[in-house]
Motif scaffolding. Structure first.
Motif, PDB file in Angstrom:
ATOM      1  N   TYR A 428       0.458  -1.235   0.281  1.00  0.00           N
ATOM      2  CA  TYR A 428       0.119   0.209   0.294  1.00  0.00           C
ATOM      3  C   TYR A 428       0.491   1.312  -0.013  1.00  0.00           C
ATOM      4  N   ASN A 429       1.833   0.896   0.565  1.00  0.00           N
ATOM      5  CA  ASN A 429       2.510   2.923   0.838  1.00  0.00           C
ATOM      6  C   ASN A 429       3.811   2.344  -0.372  1.00  0.00           C
ATOM      7  N   PHE A 430       3.707   1.184  -0.845  1.00  0.00           N
ATOM      8  CA  PHE A 430       4.761   0.972  -1.866  1.00  0.00           C
ATOM      9  C   PHE A 430       5.143   3.479  -2.884  1.00  0.00           C
ATOM     10  N   SER A 431       4.199   3.238  -3.866  1.00  0.00           N
ATOM     11  CA  SER A 431       4.291   4.874  -4.602  1.00  0.00           C
ATOM     12  C   SER A 431       4.261   5.437  -3.434  1.00  0.00           C
ATOM     13  N   ALA A 432       4.191   6.202  -2.222  1.00  0.00           N
ATOM     14  CA  ALA A 432       3.924   7.185  -1.524  1.00  0.00           C
ATOM     15  C   ALA A 432       5.539   7.092  -1.400  1.00  0.00           C
ATOM     16  N   MET A 433       6.363   6.100  -0.739  1.00  0.00           N
ATOM     17  CA  MET A 433       7.580   5.393  -0.866  1.00  0.00           C
ATOM     18  C   MET A 433       8.364   6.210  -1.647  1.00  0.00           C
ATOM     19  N   GLN A 434       7.964   5.687  -3.070  1.00  0.00           N
ATOM     20  CA  GLN A 434       9.480   5.542  -3.645  1.00  0.00           C
ATOM     21  C   GLN A 434       8.844   7.012  -4.131  1.00  0.00           C
ATOM     22  N   ALA A 435       8.057   7.692  -3.455  1.00  0.00           N
ATOM     23  CA  ALA A 435       7.829   9.374  -4.664  1.00  0.00           C
ATOM     24  C   ALA A 435       8.750  10.184  -3.253  1.00  0.00           C
ATOM     25  N   ALA A 436       8.450   9.557  -2.182  1.00  0.00           N
ATOM     26  CA  ALA A 436       9.528  10.828  -0.785  1.00  0.00           C
ATOM     27  C   ALA A 436      11.084   9.893  -0.776  1.00  0.00           C
ATOM     28  N   MET A 437      11.388   8.865  -0.566  1.00  0.00           N
ATOM     29  CA  MET A 437      12.720   8.352  -0.880  1.00  0.00           C
ATOM     30  C   MET A 437      13.332   8.106  -2.394  1.00  0.00           C
ATOM     31  N   GLY A 438      12.585   8.452  -3.551  1.00  0.00           N
ATOM     32  CA  GLY A 438      13.226   8.013  -4.097  1.00  0.00           C
ATOM     33  C   GLY A 438      13.571   6.403  -4.506  1.00  0.00           C
ATOM     34  N   GLN A 439      13.383   6.125  -6.040  1.00  0.00           N
ATOM     35  CA  GLN A 439      13.683   4.983  -6.324  1.00  0.00           C
ATOM     36  C   GLN A 439      15.197   4.647  -5.623  1.00  0.00           C
ATOM     37  N   THR A 440      16.111   5.073  -5.932  1.00  0.00           N
ATOM     38  CA  THR A 440      17.219   4.796  -5.395  1.00  0.00           C
ATOM     39  C   THR A 440      17.455   4.298  -3.881  1.00  0.00           C
ATOM     40  N   GLY A 441      16.201   5.426  -3.194  1.00  0.00           N
ATOM     41  CA  GLY A 441      16.499   5.821  -1.309  1.00  0.00           C
ATOM     42  C   GLY A 441      15.677   3.995  -1.506  1.00  0.00           C
ATOM     43  N   LEU A 442      14.626   4.102  -1.909  1.00  0.00           N
ATOM     44  CA  LEU A 442      14.057   3.119  -1.679  1.00  0.00           C
ATOM     45  C   LEU A 442      14.588   1.379  -0.942  1.00  0.00           C
ATOM     46  N   SER A 443      14.824   1.180  -2.459  1.00  0.00           N
ATOM     47  CA  SER A 443      15.831  -0.357  -3.129  1.00  0.00           C
ATOM     48  C   SER A 443      16.098  -0.374  -2.118  1.00  0.00           C
ATOM     49  N   LEU A 444      17.394   0.784  -2.402  1.00  0.00           N
ATOM     50  CA  LEU A 444      18.597   0.350  -1.630  1.00  0.00           C
ATOM     51  C   LEU A 444      18.436   0.928   0.288  1.00  0.00           C
ATOM     52  N   GLY A 445      18.047   1.504   0.427  1.00  0.00           N
ATOM     53  CA  GLY A 445      18.326   2.626   1.304  1.00  0.00           C
ATOM     54  C   GLY A 445      17.447   1.784   2.785  1.00  0.00           C
ATOM     55  N   PHE A 446      16.095   1.797   2.138  1.00  0.00           N
ATOM     56  CA  PHE A 446      15.051   0.835   3.207  1.00  0.00           C
ATOM     57  C   PHE A 446      15.139  -0.159   3.057  1.00  0.00           C
ATOM     58  N   TYR A 447      14.603  -0.995   1.865  1.00  0.00           N
ATOM     59  CA  TYR A 447      14.858  -2.344   1.875  1.00  0.00           C
ATOM     60  C   TYR A 447      16.345  -2.366   2.373  1.00  0.00           C
ATOM     61  N   GLY A 448      16.475  -2.381   1.416  1.00  0.00           N
ATOM     62  CA  GLY A 448      18.844  -2.405   2.043  1.00  0.00           C
ATOM     63  C   GLY A 448      19.173  -2.681   3.400  1.00  0.00           C
ATOM     64  N   GLY A 449      18.476  -2.043   3.950  1.00  0.00           N
ATOM     65  CA  GLY A 449      18.960  -1.375   4.971  1.00  0.00           C
ATOM     66  C   GLY A 449      18.242  -2.206   6.250  1.00  0.00           C
ATOM     67  N   ILE A 450      17.173  -3.140   5.521  1.00  0.00           N
ATOM     68  CA  ILE A 450      15.758  -4.037   6.560  1.00  0.00           C
ATOM     69  C   ILE A 450      17.343  -4.536   6.740  1.00  0.00           C
ATOM     70  N   ALA A 451      17.327  -5.321   5.259  1.00  0.00           N
ATOM     71  CA  ALA A 451      17.592  -6.773   5.270  1.00  0.00           C
ATOM     72  C   ALA A 451      19.211  -6.332   5.608  1.00  0.00           C
ATOM     73  N   VAL A 452      19.952  -5.534   6.262  1.00  0.00           N
ATOM     74  CA  VAL A 452      21.666  -5.561   7.199  1.00  0.00           C
ATOM     75  C   VAL A 452      21.081  -5.641   8.371  1.00  0.00           C
ATOM     76  N   VAL A 453      20.113  -5.310   8.379  1.00  0.00           N
ATOM     77  CA  VAL A 453      19.717  -5.128   9.743  1.00  0.00           C
ATOM     78  C   VAL A 453      19.421  -6.124  10.595  1.00  0.00           C
ATOM     79  N   GLY A 454      18.706  -6.768   9.502  1.00  0.00           N
ATOM     80  CA  GLY A 454      18.057  -8.588  10.052  1.00  0.00           C
ATOM     81  C   GLY A 454      19.079  -9.533   9.824  1.00  0.00           C
ATOM     82  N   TRP A 455      19.829  -9.215   8.942  1.00  0.00           N
ATOM     83  CA  TRP A 455      21.269 -10.108   8.579  1.00  0.00           C
ATOM     84  C   TRP A 455      21.536 -10.481  10.357  1.00  0.00           C
ATOM     85  N   PHE A 456      22.286  -9.133  10.747  1.00  0.00           N
ATOM     86  CA  PHE A 456      22.986  -9.293  11.733  1.00  0.00           C
ATOM     87  C   PHE A 456      21.970  -9.919  13.207  1.00  0.00           C
TER      88      PHE A 456
END
Length: 525
Positions: A428-456
């Protein structure tokens, strides 16, 4: 039991009561329709991707409205997950699956015929209720019905068929992309599969374990005679073990809980149950909050953002779906060899790398280097979906293992609901988050950031349950969290050494489960 059966008039016969001389054919029939349950779930999750290119224009939807259309199905699935326990207990496994196929059919028909925003949202919610109800029931039905020696393979096979259904959804979209009114045919296509599954389920029996659970021992024996027979000592022994285990489980339910009236309260008051709840649901959250369903639902739209036209985007979506399907295959064969911790900690960095490449692809100017941007995006997508396909099986395996026996139905309901709730939030929040964070910010910063925290988090808190009986898993989760962390760090060091030495999937040092500490009940997660 045979004497009681004869006194009751023998086995019931009729048009809907299949009976095979060779009982293995019954297992194949059950597997076929259980697989179709996974296929339907995956199909209905990916069909919306192709429809997204055309549906918003025809129904005059703005961005937020289309976000709700996409996320309405996982929102409905939360409702389906919440009624899962009630339906399973009141109507049984078989009728719960039949009800879900009816919801699938009604939802798909309404989708195809939608004329406005309200109608398409309502149809997606109805479809989602079917997805949530079926997703938590089919694996249970199969596990309680088929032979124990193939039970584990079929749990992983269910996830494989979800991925296969997702690929089929992208293929259906490609088939109808040039047809006038294409999105209606795309969304309505699942009617074919839900109707076939509905008819097939009419011929299948109720789960014998459910019948035994309800005290209908003779009915359970009738079903057992049809699906397994009693000619072999193994079949007779397994029926006896099933009867004893059900009685034992009922005793544990009434005596094993500190909260007699509300056993689920043990998730808050019993450290062992609380740790299991946290571990199971963290694995589910890591699978969903790293964006897989948002990327899957919006895959065709994302393809247009990187430079593909509508027709190319529809066909290229098959690349992501195919990578997800192929990535699921190794998990079906190798997870038991390598173990849950090794699998989780190796797969998550893999799809993080995919997210990094996807994020970087948006930085390449499409106007001057279209081929480079498209190639980089596709490489990242293949890595992301492939490694996630491997990781996704954990979201079914871990919750099914870690809960105490008397809390398993409550725990699975919680995990099933959380999975679809997280999917709804992300989609539901994908379009709004992409508009706010930018395409790179959402995929690399948000989704990628959760992956890094989750790995630890996984390295520290996810225990290994490979080759453990349920009783041994109980002992693991009864240990204080600090002991689990200490053992995980020790085993991580050993696993890294084994990996670089080429000892993949071999025996780990210190696989014994020590007795729980006396401080267990005082420890907090």
């Amino acid at each position: 039991m045979d004497a009681e059966l004869e006194a009751a008039g023998g086995l019931r016969t009729g048009f809907f009561h299949l009976d095979f001389a060779d009982k293995k054919y019954f297992t194949w029939v059950i597997v076929a329709f259980a697989s179709m349950g996974g296929l339907l779930s995956g199909l209905d999750q990916s069909l919306i991707s192709g429809a997204n290119l055309f549906l918003p224009k025809d129904l005059h939807l703005d961005t937020r409205q289309n976000s709700l259309v996409n996320s309405a199905m996982p929102l409905g699935a939360v409702g389906g997950a919440l009624i899962l326990g009630v339906c399973n207990e009141r109507f049984g496994r078989r009728w719960s699956i039949i009800i879900s196929t009816i919801l699938y059919t009604i939802g798909a028909a309404l989708e195809a015929g939608s004329i406005n925003y309200g109608m398409i949202v309502a149809s997606r919610v109805i479809l989602g209720i079917g997805v949530g109800l079926e997703g938590g029931t089919v694996p249970v039905y199969v596990a309680e019905t088929v032979e124990r020696k193939v039970r584990g393979n079929l749990v992983s096979l269910y996830q494989f068929n979800i991925a296969l259904g997702e690929v089929l959804g992208y293929a259906v979209a490609a088939m109808f992309v040039t047809v006038p009114g294409n999105w209606r045919y795309i969304l309505g296509s699942s009617l074919v599969f839900s109707t076939i599954m509905f008819i097939g389920m009419l011929f299948l029996p109720e789960s014998p374990r459910f019948l035994m659970h309800k005290g209908r021992t003779l009915d359970a024996y009738k079903v057992w005679k049809r699906i397994r027979g009693t000619d072999t000592a193994e079949a007779r022994e397994e029926f006896f073990v099933m009867k004893v285990s059900v009685l034992d489980e009922q005793q544990v339910t009434t005596e094993g809980s500190k909260n007699k009236r509300f056993p689920w309260m043990d998730f808050f008051t019993v450290p062992r149950a609380r740790r299991a709840l946290v571990v199971a649901n963290m694995v589910i959250l890591l699978g969903q909050l790293t964006g897989v369903n948002a990327i899957m639902y919006y895959m065709s739209v994302l393809m247009t953002q990187i430079g593909f036209n509508d027709l190319q985007s529809t066909y290229m979506s098959l690349v992501g779906g195919g990578a997800l399907l192929i990535g699921t295959i190794p998990a079906c064969f190798l997870m038991e060899r390598f173990g849950r911790r090794f699998w989780a900690n190796m797969m998550l960095p893999g799809f993080f790398i995919g997210l990094v490449i996807i994020g970087c692809s948006y930085l390449i100017p499409v106007e001057t280097n279209l081929a480079g941007a498209e190639a980089t995006y596709l490489i990242g997508l293949i890595l992301y979906m492939g490694f996630f396909g491997c990781y996704a099986c954990l979201t079914w395996v871990v919750p099914s293992e870690v809960y105490p026996t008397y809390l398993r139905s409550y725990g699975m309901t919680t995990s099933d609901a959380l999975l679809f709730l997280a999917s709804f939030i992300v989609t539901y929040n994908f379009s709004a988050m992409q508009a706010a964070m930018g395409q790179t910010g959402l995929s690399l910063g948000f989704y990628g950031g959760i992956a890094v925290v989750g790995w630890f988090w996984q390295i520290l808190f996810l225990p290994e349950t490979k080759d453990k009986t349920l009783e041994e898993i109980d002992l693991i989760f009864e240990k204080p969290t600090r002991e689990i962390v200490a053992e995980n760090l020790k085993n991580t060091k050993q696993a890294v050494g084994d990996f670089f030495a080429g000892r993949w999937g071999g025996k780990r040092a210190s696989t014994e489960v020590p007795p729980p500490s006396k401080e267990t009940d005082k420890d907090e997660v």
